[in-house]
Design an enzyme around this catalytic site. Structure first.
Site, short mmCIF file in Angstrom:
data_model
loop_
_atom_site.label_atom_id
_atom_site.label_comp_id
_atom_site.label_asym_id
_atom_site.label_seq_id
_atom_site.Cartn_x
_atom_site.Cartn_y
_atom_site.Cartn_z
N ALA A 69 40.20 40.47 37.43
CA ALA A 69 39.53 40.46 38.72
C ALA A 69 38.08 40.90 38.51
CB ALA A 69 40.25 41.40 39.68
N GLY A 112 43.93 40.52 36.05
CA GLY A 112 44.30 39.42 36.93
C GLY A 112 44.44 38.10 36.19
N GLU A 115 47.84 38.15 34.98
CA GLU A 115 48.76 37.98 36.12
C GLU A 115 48.81 36.52 36.58
OE1 GLU A 115 46.70 41.33 37.87
OE2 GLU A 115 48.65 42.25 38.27
N GLU A 135 43.95 47.36 33.21
CA GLU A 135 43.53 48.07 34.44
C GLU A 135 43.57 49.58 34.29
OE1 GLU A 135 45.61 45.48 34.33
OE2 GLU A 135 45.26 44.11 36.00
#
Ligand code: CAA
Length: 261
Positions: A69, A112, A115, A135
C-alpha cells in the site's frame, strides 16, 4: 488488434479469451494507492461483464509486482480517517472476481502486493520474486487479508514467520509454502502466466466459475455445508449446454466447444 482500456495507474490489455491487468506506477514500485486499487476493481468489473474474456492475468510487469500500500498516502492518517475511508475494504471485490485470476509475480510482492497475490487463484512467480508482509516494520499489520489468507494457505507457523518477522521469502520458498504454483525464469513470468490463463480460458466458463466458487467456499464453511453446496453446483451444471457438449464431445472422441451457456 488488442483493445486497451484507458486508465491512469494500470494498463489493461484485452486479448480474448484472456485479459491482462498491469499495475503501472513504476517510480514507486507500483505502490498501491487508493486510486490504483479503484482502477483495478473498475477494470475487473468491466472484465467480469465481458463474455469474451474468460481468464485474467494480474501483474506488475517484469521488474516488480507491488511494494505494498502507498505509505505516503497513509503515514499521517488518523485511525478515524482510516476507518471512515475504509482503505482496504474496496479490495474485497478483487477476491470475489468470478473468473480465474492468475498472478504473474516478478520482484517484490510486499504488504498489500502480497495480499493481492493471495487473492489470485494461481500464482506464477519469476525467480526474482520476493514475497512477504513487512507491515510489522512500519508499526502496523497486514490490512488486506494477509493475517487471514497466509494461515489458510500455508498454515500457522509459516504465517507467523511471515507476518511477525516481516522478512520476505524467495520465490522458491513461497513455492514450498504453497502460495506459488510454479517458479519460472523471471523474463518468462508474464508469458507463462498468459499461457496458463489461455489454458483455463478453454474450459467451460460456468464450470470454471462454480469450481472457483466452491474451492473458495471451503475456506468459509464447515465441511458438510461445503459438500452440500458443491453437490448443488454439480447438479446445476447439468442444466448447461456446456455439460451436454463436454460429455458428448468426450464420447464422440472430439474436443468440446464451450459457449458459457
Ligand atoms: N509506498 C510508497 N512508496 C513506496 C513504497 C510504498 N509501499 N515502496 C517503495 N516506494 C517508493 C520509495 O519511497 C522510492 O521513492 P523515491 O524514489 O521517491 O524515494 C521508490 O518507491 C523506490 O523505492 P526504494 O528506493 O525504497 O527501492 P529499494 O529497491 O531500495 O527498496 C523495497 C525496495 C525493499 C521494496 C522498499 O521500497 C520498501 O521496503 N518498500 C516498502 C515496503 C512496505 O513496507 N510495504 C508495506 C506497505 S503497508 C501495506 O501494504 C498495508 C496493507 O496491508 C494494505
Amino acid at each position: 488488434m488488442i483493445p486497451t482500456m484507458a486508465y491512469e495507474h494500470i494498463l489493461v490489455e484485452v486479448e480474448p479469451p484472456i485479459a491482462t491487468i498491469t499495475l503501472n506506477r513504476p517510480k514507486v514500485l507500483n505502490a498501491l494507492s487508493p486510486e490504483l486499487i479503484r482502477e483495478v476493481t473498475a477494470a475487473l468489473a468491466e472484465l467480469e461483464r465481458d463474455d469474451e474474456v474468460r481468464a485474467v492475468v494480474l501483474t506488475g510487469g517484469p521488474k516488480v509486482f507491488a511494494a505494498g500500500a502507498d505509505i505516503s498516502d497513509m503515514a499521517d492518517r488518523t485511525a478515524v480517517e482510516q476507518l471512515n475511508r475504509d482503505q482496504t475494504g474496496a479490495w474485497a471485490s478483487i477476491a470475489s472476481f468470478s473468473k480465474p485470476l492468475v498472478a504473474a509475480v516478478s520482484g517484490y510482492a510486499l504488504g498489500g502486493g502480497c495480499e493481492l497475490v493471495l487473492m489470485c487463484d494461481l500464482v506464477i512467480a519469476g525467480d526474482t520474486a520476493r514475497i512477504g508482509q513487512p507491515e510489522i516494520n512500519i508499526g502496523v499489520i497486514p490490512g488486506a487479508g494477509g493475517t487471514q489468507r497466509w494461515p489458510r494457505t500455508a498454515g500457522k507457523y509459516a504465517a507467523m514467520e511471515i507476518v511477525l518477522s516481516g522478512a520476505p521469502v524467495t520465490a522458491r520458498r513461497a513455492y514450498e509454502l504453497g502460495i506459488v504454483n510454479k517458479v519460472v525464469p523471471a523474463e518468462m513470468t508474464i508469458e507463462i502466466a498468459k499461457r496458463t490463463a489461455r489454458q483455463l480460458a478453454e474450459k467451460p466458463p460456468l464450470a470454471l466459475r462454480m469450481a472457483k466458487e466452491a474451492v473458495l467456499r471451503s475456506f468459509e464453511t464447515p465441511l458438510t455445508e461445503g459438500l452440500a453446496a458443491e453437490r448443488q453446483s454439480f447438479y446445476f451444471l447439468f442444466a448447461t449446454e456446456d455439460q451436454k457438449e463436454g460429455m458428448h464431445a468426450f464420447l464422440e472422441k472430439r474436443k468440446g466447444a464451450f459457449k458459457g451457456r
